[in-house]
Scaffold this motif. Structure first.
Motif, PDB file in Angstrom:
ATOM      1  N   SER A  46       0.700   9.008   5.367  1.00 26.74           N
ATOM      2  CA  SER A  46       0.153   7.664   5.196  1.00 26.74           C
ATOM      3  C   SER A  46       0.419   7.211   3.775  1.00 26.74           C
ATOM      4  N   MET A  47       0.376   5.915   3.564  1.00 18.37           N
ATOM      5  CA  MET A  47       0.641   5.381   2.222  1.00 18.37           C
ATOM      6  C   MET A  47       0.070   3.967   2.141  1.00 18.37           C
ATOM      7  N   VAL A  48      -0.442   3.634   0.952  1.00 18.69           N
ATOM      8  CA  VAL A  48      -0.916   2.264   0.718  1.00 18.69           C
ATOM      9  C   VAL A  48      -0.007   1.624  -0.328  1.00 18.69           C
ATOM     10  N   ILE A  49       0.580   0.507   0.018  1.00 14.03           N
ATOM     11  CA  ILE A  49       1.381  -0.248  -0.961  1.00 14.03           C
ATOM     12  C   ILE A  49       0.572  -1.503  -1.297  1.00 14.03           C
ATOM     13  N   PHE A  50       0.044  -1.535  -2.526  1.00 12.28           N
ATOM     14  CA  PHE A  50      -0.898  -2.604  -2.871  1.00 12.28           C
ATOM     15  C   PHE A  50      -0.428  -3.477  -4.033  1.00 12.28           C
ATOM     16  N   GLU A  61       3.634  -4.531   2.254  1.00 13.95           N
ATOM     17  CA  GLU A  61       2.297  -4.530   1.641  1.00 13.95           C
ATOM     18  C   GLU A  61       1.257  -4.144   2.695  1.00 13.95           C
ATOM     19  N   GLY A  62       0.423  -3.170   2.366  1.00 12.73           N
ATOM     20  CA  GLY A  62      -0.622  -2.762   3.299  1.00 12.73           C
ATOM     21  C   GLY A  62      -0.720  -1.254   3.394  1.00 12.73           C
ATOM     22  N   LEU A  63      -1.406  -0.798   4.444  1.00 10.50           N
ATOM     23  CA  LEU A  63      -1.576   0.645   4.661  1.00 10.50           C
ATOM     24  C   LEU A  63      -0.693   1.031   5.843  1.00 10.50           C
ATOM     25  N   HIS A  64       0.203   2.004   5.620  1.00  8.49           N
ATOM     26  CA  HIS A  64       1.011   2.423   6.777  1.00  8.49           C
ATOM     27  C   HIS A  64       0.855   3.901   7.096  1.00  8.49           C
ATOM     28  N   ASN A  65       0.983   4.189   8.381  1.00 12.60           N
ATOM     29  CA  ASN A  65       0.977   5.559   8.889  1.00 12.60           C
ATOM     30  C   ASN A  65       2.299   5.797   9.596  1.00 12.60           C
ATOM     31  N   VAL A  66       2.835   7.013   9.434  1.00 13.72           N
ATOM     32  CA  VAL A  66       4.084   7.370  10.119  1.00 13.72           C
ATOM     33  C   VAL A  66       3.775   8.478  11.129  1.00 13.72           C
ATOM     34  N   TYR A  67       4.342   8.349  12.325  1.00  9.74           N
ATOM     35  CA  TYR A  67       4.164   9.350  13.384  1.00  9.74           C
ATOM     36  C   TYR A  67       5.525   9.775  13.922  1.00  9.74           C
ATOM     37  N   VAL A  68       5.579  11.000  14.473  1.00 14.51           N
ATOM     38  CA  VAL A  68       6.813  11.488  15.111  1.00 14.51           C
ATOM     39  C   VAL A  68       6.449  12.074  16.480  1.00 14.51           C
ATOM     40  N   ALA A  89       7.460   6.380  14.431  1.00  5.60           N
ATOM     41  CA  ALA A  89       6.747   5.099  14.416  1.00  5.60           C
ATOM     42  C   ALA A  89       6.150   4.868  13.039  1.00  5.60           C
ATOM     43  N   PHE A  90       6.175   3.634  12.608  1.00  8.73           N
ATOM     44  CA  PHE A  90       5.649   3.216  11.302  1.00  8.73           C
ATOM     45  C   PHE A  90       4.737   2.029  11.590  1.00  8.73           C
ATOM     46  N   GLU A  91       3.422   2.249  11.489  1.00  6.47           N
ATOM     47  CA  GLU A  91       2.510   1.123  11.741  1.00  6.47           C
ATOM     48  C   GLU A  91       1.961   0.637  10.414  1.00  6.47           C
ATOM     49  N   LEU A  92       1.923  -0.683  10.247  1.00 10.45           N
ATOM     50  CA  LEU A  92       1.463  -1.271   8.984  1.00 10.45           C
ATOM     51  C   LEU A  92       0.247  -2.156   9.232  1.00 10.45           C
ATOM     52  N   PHE A  93      -0.826  -1.838   8.500  1.00  8.30           N
ATOM     53  CA  PHE A  93      -2.050  -2.635   8.597  1.00  8.30           C
ATOM     54  C   PHE A  93      -2.240  -3.461   7.338  1.00  8.30           C
ATOM     55  N   ALA A  94      -2.825  -4.646   7.481  1.00  4.98           N
ATOM     56  CA  ALA A  94      -3.230  -5.429   6.323  1.00  4.98           C
ATOM     57  C   ALA A  94      -4.369  -4.680   5.635  1.00  4.98           C
ATOM     58  N   LEU A  95      -4.570  -4.947   4.342  1.00  7.87           N
ATOM     59  CA  LEU A  95      -5.655  -4.287   3.604  1.00  7.87           C
ATOM     60  C   LEU A  95      -6.914  -5.131   3.646  1.00  7.87           C
ATOM     61  N   LYS A  96      -8.032  -4.452   3.770  1.00  5.04           N
ATOM     62  CA  LYS A  96      -9.325  -5.134   3.771  1.00  5.04           C
ATOM     63  C   LYS A  96     -10.199  -4.383   2.778  1.00  5.04           C
ATOM     64  N   SER A  97     -10.678  -5.065   1.731  1.00  9.16           N
ATOM     65  CA  SER A  97     -11.491  -4.307   0.783  1.00  9.16           C
ATOM     66  C   SER A  97     -12.965  -4.471   1.100  1.00  9.16           C
ATOM     67  N   SER A  98     -13.672  -3.366   0.961  1.00  6.65           N
ATOM     68  CA  SER A  98     -15.121  -3.399   1.113  1.00  6.65           C
ATOM     69  C   SER A  98     -15.665  -2.668  -0.115  1.00  6.65           C
ATOM     70  N   PRO A  99     -16.962  -2.756  -0.429  1.00  3.63           N
ATOM     71  CA  PRO A  99     -17.457  -2.168  -1.677  1.00  3.63           C
ATOM     72  C   PRO A  99     -17.031  -0.706  -1.838  1.00  3.63           C
ATOM     73  N   GLY A 100     -16.243  -0.459  -2.884  1.00  6.10           N
ATOM     74  CA  GLY A 100     -15.831   0.909  -3.192  1.00  6.10           C
ATOM     75  C   GLY A 100     -14.802   1.499  -2.251  1.00  6.10           C
ATOM     76  N   ALA A 101     -14.201   0.687  -1.386  1.00  9.22           N
ATOM     77  CA  ALA A 101     -13.258   1.267  -0.423  1.00  9.22           C
ATOM     78  C   ALA A 101     -12.164   0.275  -0.037  1.00  9.22           C
TER      79      ALA A 101
END
Ligand code: HEC
Length: 165
Positions: A46-50, A61-68, A89-101
């Motif tokens: 997984s990786m976050v590109i911010f 831009e976002g959080l992605h996970n790679v699967y095989v 597979a490479f899935e990319l999610f938009a980022l959502k910030s919440s307090p401290g996360a």
């Protein structure tokens, strides 16, 4: 009459040449259908590109996970050439910030690669496809746009990701 035939012949020749040229340049589409159940494949990383400092910020831009999938798993682990039927597979999610996360928001797209060395000989044996948002119909017009970048990973059979231990 003879010269008319000549002209007709020339016109046909030009049309055929044009069609060949157009066909030769036609974008290549894949025939990959939506990989139902890809979330049950092995998680690779997984990786976050911010930040704009990352060179892939605009595209990924976002959080992605790679699967095989199971067919590709041994190759990913051992750095070998992938057999036909391997999928990543490479899935990319938009980022959502919440307090401290940082949490994942809606999925932006799901990008997939499927190995078929005969069908996709022009793109390193890999077919590429993109499913926008949560759509199950592929939207990619030309696999070359993916392969042009993945081509730099020829030594790893065009796959970037390494397994995160
Ligand atoms: C500008 C370069 C670039 C382009 C264009 C690109 N990718 Fe990638 N792709 C990457 C990088 C870098 C990674 C590895 C990300 C990581 O390390 O987490 C990757 C990872 C992937 C993966 C996971 C397997 C692997 O190679 O690590 C898939 C599947 C994938 N891309 C599909 C696509 C598809 C489909 C397209 C075309 C729509 C595409 N990519 C276009 C750079 C690119």
């Amino acid at each position: 009459m003879a010269s008319n035939n000549k002209i007709t012949f020339l016109v046909v020749l030009v049309l055929v040449a044009g069609a060949v040229t157009l066909f030769g340049q036609a974008p290549k589409k894949s025939v990959i259908s939506y990989p139902v159940g890809y979330r049950k494949w092995a998680h690779v990383k997984s990786m976050v590109i911010f930040g704009k400092d990352h060179k892939l910020f605009n595209q990924f831009e976002g959080l992605h996970n790679v699967y095989v999938n199971d067919i590709g798993w041994p190759s990913l682990q051992q750095g070998r050439v992938y057999p036909d039927g391997s999928m990543l597979a490479f899935e990319l999610f938009a980022l959502k910030s919440s307090p401290g996360a940082i949490e994942s928001g809606p999925r932006k797209f799901l990008a997939v690669m499927r190995k078929n060395s005969k069908l996709y000989a022009d793109t390193g044996g890999w077919g590429f496809e993109v499913f926008q948002g949560y759509q199950s119909e592929g939207s990619l017009k030309d696999m070359k746009q993916c392969f042009n970048c993945h081509a730099s990973k020829k030594a790893k059979d065009f796959v970037f990701s390494d397994f995160a231990q």
